[in-house]
Design a protein around this motif. Structure first.
Motif, PDB file in Angstrom:
ATOM      1  N   GLN A   1      46.915  41.035  54.277  1.00 25.32           N
ATOM      2  CA  GLN A   1      46.968  42.374  54.863  1.00 25.32           C
ATOM      3  C   GLN A   1      47.725  43.254  53.870  1.00 25.32           C
ATOM      4  O   GLN A   1      48.845  42.939  53.484  1.00 25.32           O
ATOM      5  CB  GLN A   1      47.675  42.342  56.217  1.00 25.32           C
ATOM      6  CG  GLN A   1      46.912  41.555  57.256  1.00 25.32           C
ATOM      7  CD  GLN A   1      47.622  41.590  58.603  1.00 25.32           C
ATOM      8  OE1 GLN A   1      48.530  42.368  58.833  1.00 25.32           O
ATOM      9  NE2 GLN A   1      47.184  40.716  59.486  1.00 25.32           N
ATOM     10  N   TRP A   2      47.108  44.340  53.494  1.00 23.86           N
ATOM     11  CA  TRP A   2      47.666  45.160  52.434  1.00 23.86           C
ATOM     12  C   TRP A   2      48.977  45.838  52.818  1.00 23.86           C
ATOM     13  O   TRP A   2      49.889  45.915  52.006  1.00 23.86           O
ATOM     14  CB  TRP A   2      46.656  46.208  52.003  1.00 23.86           C
ATOM     15  CG  TRP A   2      45.536  45.671  51.176  1.00 23.86           C
ATOM     16  CD1 TRP A   2      45.120  44.375  51.070  1.00 23.86           C
ATOM     17  CD2 TRP A   2      44.691  46.427  50.324  1.00 23.86           C
ATOM     18  NE1 TRP A   2      44.056  44.286  50.214  1.00 23.86           N
ATOM     19  CE2 TRP A   2      43.764  45.541  49.744  1.00 23.86           C
ATOM     20  CE3 TRP A   2      44.597  47.774  50.007  1.00 23.86           C
ATOM     21  CZ2 TRP A   2      42.784  45.946  48.862  1.00 23.86           C
ATOM     22  CZ3 TRP A   2      43.616  48.191  49.127  1.00 23.86           C
ATOM     23  CH2 TRP A   2      42.725  47.288  48.551  1.00 23.86           C
TER      24      TRP A   2
ATOM     25  N   VAL B   1      54.552  47.144  51.536  1.00 22.40           N
ATOM     26  CA  VAL B   1      55.951  47.277  51.975  1.00 22.40           C
ATOM     27  C   VAL B   1      56.820  46.343  51.146  1.00 22.40           C
ATOM     28  O   VAL B   1      57.912  46.724  50.689  1.00 22.40           O
ATOM     29  CB  VAL B   1      56.095  47.004  53.492  1.00 22.40           C
ATOM     30  CG1 VAL B   1      57.552  46.843  53.886  1.00 22.40           C
ATOM     31  CG2 VAL B   1      55.433  48.119  54.301  1.00 22.40           C
ATOM     32  N   ALA B   2      56.356  45.129  50.914  1.00 21.00           N
ATOM     33  CA  ALA B   2      57.110  44.165  50.106  1.00 21.00           C
ATOM     34  C   ALA B   2      57.291  44.679  48.676  1.00 21.00           C
ATOM     35  O   ALA B   2      58.352  44.463  48.071  1.00 21.00           O
ATOM     36  CB  ALA B   2      56.406  42.808  50.113  1.00 21.00           C
TER      37      ALA B   2
ATOM     38  N   TYR C   1      41.420  43.212  44.109  1.00 19.63           N
ATOM     39  CA  TYR C   1      42.732  43.294  43.466  1.00 19.63           C
ATOM     40  C   TYR C   1      42.914  44.651  42.782  1.00 19.63           C
ATOM     41  O   TYR C   1      43.971  45.286  42.902  1.00 19.63           O
ATOM     42  CB  TYR C   1      42.902  42.150  42.463  1.00 19.63           C
ATOM     43  CG  TYR C   1      44.129  42.300  41.606  1.00 19.63           C
ATOM     44  CD1 TYR C   1      45.384  41.921  42.088  1.00 19.63           C
ATOM     45  CD2 TYR C   1      44.049  42.850  40.328  1.00 19.63           C
ATOM     46  CE1 TYR C   1      46.522  42.082  41.313  1.00 19.63           C
ATOM     47  CE2 TYR C   1      45.180  43.008  39.555  1.00 19.63           C
ATOM     48  CZ  TYR C   1      46.416  42.628  40.048  1.00 19.63           C
ATOM     49  OH  TYR C   1      47.541  42.800  39.281  1.00 19.63           O
ATOM     50  N   LEU C   2      41.897  45.093  42.055  1.00 19.58           N
ATOM     51  CA  LEU C   2      41.997  46.389  41.362  1.00 19.58           C
ATOM     52  C   LEU C   2      42.171  47.534  42.357  1.00 19.58           C
ATOM     53  O   LEU C   2      42.931  48.476  42.092  1.00 19.58           O
ATOM     54  CB  LEU C   2      40.776  46.618  40.476  1.00 19.58           C
ATOM     55  CG  LEU C   2      40.673  45.736  39.233  1.00 19.58           C
ATOM     56  CD1 LEU C   2      39.375  46.011  38.486  1.00 19.58           C
ATOM     57  CD2 LEU C   2      41.883  45.913  38.317  1.00 19.58           C
ATOM     58  N   ASP C   3      41.491  47.451  43.501  1.00 15.68           N
ATOM     59  CA  ASP C   3      41.670  48.466  44.547  1.00 15.68           C
ATOM     60  C   ASP C   3      43.103  48.452  45.055  1.00 15.68           C
ATOM     61  O   ASP C   3      43.729  49.503  45.230  1.00 15.68           O
ATOM     62  CB  ASP C   3      40.694  48.235  45.701  1.00 15.68           C
ATOM     63  CG  ASP C   3      39.241  48.500  45.321  1.00 15.68           C
ATOM     64  OD1 ASP C   3      38.989  49.162  44.290  1.00 15.68           O
ATOM     65  OD2 ASP C   3      38.353  48.018  46.057  1.00 15.68           O
ATOM     66  N   PHE C   4      43.633  47.264  45.296  1.00 19.05           N
ATOM     67  CA  PHE C   4      45.012  47.122  45.757  1.00 19.05           C
ATOM     68  C   PHE C   4      45.984  47.676  44.710  1.00 19.05           C
ATOM     69  O   PHE C   4      46.944  48.385  45.043  1.00 19.05           O
ATOM     70  CB  PHE C   4      45.318  45.647  46.047  1.00 19.05           C
ATOM     71  CG  PHE C   4      46.732  45.402  46.493  1.00 19.05           C
ATOM     72  CD1 PHE C   4      47.093  45.555  47.826  1.00 19.05           C
ATOM     73  CD2 PHE C   4      47.703  45.019  45.586  1.00 19.05           C
ATOM     74  CE1 PHE C   4      48.401  45.341  48.246  1.00 19.05           C
ATOM     75  CE2 PHE C   4      49.016  44.792  45.994  1.00 19.05           C
ATOM     76  CZ  PHE C   4      49.363  44.958  47.328  1.00 19.05           C
TER      77      PHE C   4
ATOM     78  N   LEU D   1      50.814  37.259  44.529  1.00 18.29           N
ATOM     79  CA  LEU D   1      50.080  37.733  45.701  1.00 18.29           C
ATOM     80  C   LEU D   1      49.114  36.641  46.161  1.00 18.29           C
ATOM     81  O   LEU D   1      47.999  36.531  45.679  1.00 18.29           O
ATOM     82  CB  LEU D   1      49.321  39.022  45.362  1.00 18.29           C
ATOM     83  CG  LEU D   1      50.209  40.155  44.848  1.00 18.29           C
ATOM     84  CD1 LEU D   1      49.367  41.264  44.253  1.00 18.29           C
ATOM     85  CD2 LEU D   1      51.098  40.673  45.969  1.00 18.29           C
ATOM     86  N   ARG D   2      49.598  35.814  47.076  1.00 17.70           N
ATOM     87  CA  ARG D   2      48.801  34.695  47.562  1.00 17.70           C
ATOM     88  C   ARG D   2      47.948  35.141  48.738  1.00 17.70           C
ATOM     89  O   ARG D   2      48.403  35.873  49.594  1.00 17.70           O
ATOM     90  CB  ARG D   2      49.726  33.556  47.996  1.00 17.70           C
ATOM     91  CG  ARG D   2      50.424  32.853  46.847  1.00 17.70           C
ATOM     92  CD  ARG D   2      49.454  32.149  45.899  1.00 17.70           C
ATOM     93  NE  ARG D   2      48.577  31.239  46.581  1.00 17.70           N
ATOM     94  CZ  ARG D   2      48.779  29.947  46.728  1.00 17.70           C
ATOM     95  NH1 ARG D   2      49.822  29.387  46.194  1.00 17.70           N
ATOM     96  NH2 ARG D   2      47.933  29.204  47.384  1.00 17.70           N
ATOM     97  N   SER D   3      46.769  34.683  48.754  1.00 18.78           N
ATOM     98  CA  SER D   3      45.757  34.926  49.782  1.00 18.78           C
ATOM     99  C   SER D   3      45.455  36.405  49.971  1.00 18.78           C
ATOM    100  O   SER D   3      46.346  37.216  50.139  1.00 18.78           O
ATOM    101  CB  SER D   3      46.140  34.281  51.118  1.00 18.78           C
ATOM    102  OG  SER D   3      47.219  34.960  51.717  1.00 18.78           O
ATOM    103  N   GLY D   4      44.188  36.722  49.870  1.00 20.19           N
ATOM    104  CA  GLY D   4      43.748  38.070  50.164  1.00 20.19           C
ATOM    105  C   GLY D   4      43.221  38.858  48.988  1.00 20.19           C
ATOM    106  O   GLY D   4      42.435  39.780  49.176  1.00 20.19           O
ATOM    107  N   LEU D   5      43.624  38.530  47.770  1.00 22.43           N
ATOM    108  CA  LEU D   5      43.185  39.316  46.611  1.00 22.43           C
ATOM    109  C   LEU D   5      42.530  38.441  45.542  1.00 22.43           C
ATOM    110  O   LEU D   5      42.618  38.717  44.349  1.00 22.43           O
ATOM    111  CB  LEU D   5      44.365  40.091  46.019  1.00 22.43           C
ATOM    112  CG  LEU D   5      44.948  41.160  46.932  1.00 22.43           C
ATOM    113  CD1 LEU D   5      46.206  41.761  46.332  1.00 22.43           C
ATOM    114  CD2 LEU D   5      43.924  42.244  47.227  1.00 22.43           C
ATOM    115  N   GLU D   6      41.861  37.392  45.995  1.00 25.50           N
ATOM    116  CA  GLU D   6      41.190  36.493  45.053  1.00 25.50           C
ATOM    117  C   GLU D   6      40.064  37.191  44.297  1.00 25.50           C
ATOM    118  O   GLU D   6      39.809  36.892  43.134  1.00 25.50           O
ATOM    119  CB  GLU D   6      40.647  35.256  45.783  1.00 25.50           C
ATOM    120  CG  GLU D   6      41.730  34.357  46.337  1.00 25.50           C
ATOM    121  CD  GLU D   6      42.307  34.843  47.679  1.00 25.50           C
ATOM    122  OE1 GLU D   6      43.331  34.279  48.076  1.00 25.50           O
ATOM    123  OE2 GLU D   6      41.753  35.767  48.306  1.00 25.50           O
TER     124      GLU D   6
END
Length: 183
Positions: free
Chosen positions: A47-48, A53-54, A85-88, A75-80
């Protein structure tokens, strides 16, 4: 840092030591590793919002702890997926600017499938930014500027890395990275 590391953070520390430092991909990493001024932290990115926040919490931690020079957020799980990942990353950079951290901390980006826009996916040059897991590297701008000011020809670092990594080849580098990840 003498904190107990999660398995992913321990593998990331091994990547810094046995890949980044061993191949001299970052000529400044050895000093920080030896001085134990790198903080390793694992964050779920499934969850982004909590992950972002982190990130800001980590900026605040750096504000309060000048002994920490840099943080690697695994960043484990979610951005594989590299595009996710680039969007994040784009959202993270915008958030840091919004929170007043532009010019204070810089984000460097690493991902297992990192691919430069002008490179082929199997180009060994991509290994300058490939890591065991997706991660964000928070660097103090002041520390980076100081390091660059005392390093001869810092502009040549990327080209040297590309040439060096291409000499080693994608297959060998992929095997090294997989071994460090524990695959």
């Amino acid at each position: 840092m003498t904190e107990t590391l999660t398995p992913a953070c321990a593998a990331t520390r091994a990547w810094v030591e046995h890949f980044v430092v061993a191949h001299n991909v970052c000529p400044f990493a050895r000093r920080e590793l030896v001085g134990e001024t790198i903080r390793f932290v694992e964050v779920s990115a499934s969850q982004w919002e909590p992950a972002l926040v982190a990130l800001i919490d980590e900026c605040r931690r750096l504000d309060e702890a000048p002994a920490i020079e840099t943080t690697l957020m695994v960043l484990r799980s979610g951005l594989e997926d590299f595009d996710d990942y680039l969007d994040f990353l784009a959202v993270a950079e915008a958030l840091m600017a919004e929170q007043g951290y532009e010019g204070v901390y810089q984000l460097a980006s690493f991902h297992p499938d990192y691919c430069f826009e002008v490179a082929e996916a199997d180009d060994a040059a991509n290994y300058t930014n490939r890591s065991p897991w997706p991660m964000l590297h928070l660097l103090r701008e002041a520390g980076l500027e100081l390091a660059l000011a005392h390093y001869p020809d810092p502009e040549a670092i990327p080209e040297r890395n590309i040439e060096y990594l291409r000499m080693h080849g994608s297959e060998r580098l992929a095997a090294e990275l997989a071994a460090l990840r524990g695959q």
